[in-house]
Scaffold this motif. Sequence first.
Motif, mmCIF file in Angstrom:
data_model
loop_
_atom_site.group_PDB
_atom_site.id
_atom_site.type_symbol
_atom_site.label_atom_id
_atom_site.label_comp_id
_atom_site.label_asym_id
_atom_site.label_seq_id
_atom_site.Cartn_x
_atom_site.Cartn_y
_atom_site.Cartn_z
ATOM 1 N N GLY A 240 4.131 -3.636 -15.356
ATOM 2 C CA GLY A 240 3.433 -2.379 -15.600
ATOM 3 C C GLY A 240 1.928 -2.477 -15.451
ATOM 4 N N LYS A 241 1.360 -3.671 -15.516
ATOM 5 C CA LYS A 241 -0.086 -3.837 -15.371
ATOM 6 C C LYS A 241 -0.493 -3.680 -13.911
ATOM 7 C CE LYS A 241 -1.145 -7.048 -19.153
ATOM 8 N NZ LYS A 241 -1.739 -8.367 -19.448
ATOM 9 N N THR A 242 -1.727 -3.224 -13.705
ATOM 10 C CA THR A 242 -2.278 -3.148 -12.356
ATOM 11 C C THR A 242 -3.537 -3.999 -12.299
ATOM 12 O OG1 THR A 242 -3.538 -1.168 -12.895
ATOM 13 C CG2 THR A 242 -1.392 -0.839 -11.864
ATOM 14 N N GLY A 243 -3.826 -4.501 -11.112
ATOM 15 C CA GLY A 243 -5.018 -5.316 -10.927
ATOM 16 C C GLY A 243 -5.284 -5.559 -9.458
ATOM 17 N N VAL B 222 0.639 -14.515 -5.000
ATOM 18 C CA VAL B 222 -0.683 -13.909 -5.097
ATOM 19 C C VAL B 222 -1.244 -14.171 -6.486
ATOM 20 C CG1 VAL B 222 -0.295 -12.060 -3.417
ATOM 21 C CG2 VAL B 222 0.293 -11.675 -5.787
ATOM 22 N N ILE B 223 -2.581 -14.139 -6.596
ATOM 23 C CA ILE B 223 -3.234 -14.223 -7.894
ATOM 24 C C ILE B 223 -3.894 -12.877 -8.133
ATOM 25 C CG2 ILE B 223 -5.015 -15.363 -9.260
ATOM 26 C CD1 ILE B 223 -4.413 -17.926 -7.704
ATOM 27 N N VAL B 224 -3.525 -12.233 -9.261
ATOM 28 C CA VAL B 224 -4.000 -10.892 -9.587
ATOM 29 C C VAL B 224 -4.952 -10.985 -10.776
ATOM 30 C CG1 VAL B 224 -3.300 -8.549 -10.243
ATOM 31 C CG2 VAL B 224 -1.817 -9.915 -8.771
ATOM 32 N N LYS B 225 -6.107 -10.330 -10.639
ATOM 33 C CA LYS B 225 -7.138 -10.366 -11.673
ATOM 34 C C LYS B 225 -6.616 -9.781 -12.986
ATOM 35 C CE LYS B 225 -12.036 -9.632 -11.701
ATOM 36 N NZ LYS B 225 -13.137 -9.043 -10.941
#
Length: 77
Positions: A22-25, A37-40
Amino acid sequence: MAQKFKIKKGDTVKIIAGDDKGKTGEVIQMLPKKSQVIVKGCKVAKKAIKPSDKNPDGGFVNKEMPIDISNVAKVEG
């Protein structure tokens, strides 16, 4: 031969599976050989740091860990 992905560095993505669902970044790094991938700000882990010249006290640092590319979806807009 490397795979082609629809997601690239700088894109905004939404986590669709896992603890951070549910988080976005923003994608800050692509790991195409591992399909990750690496998401902030997502999947943050505490890493122990040994004392060094740069950090004489050592301690802990929060670090984003890789997420499988199948667990993220690009956010349009």
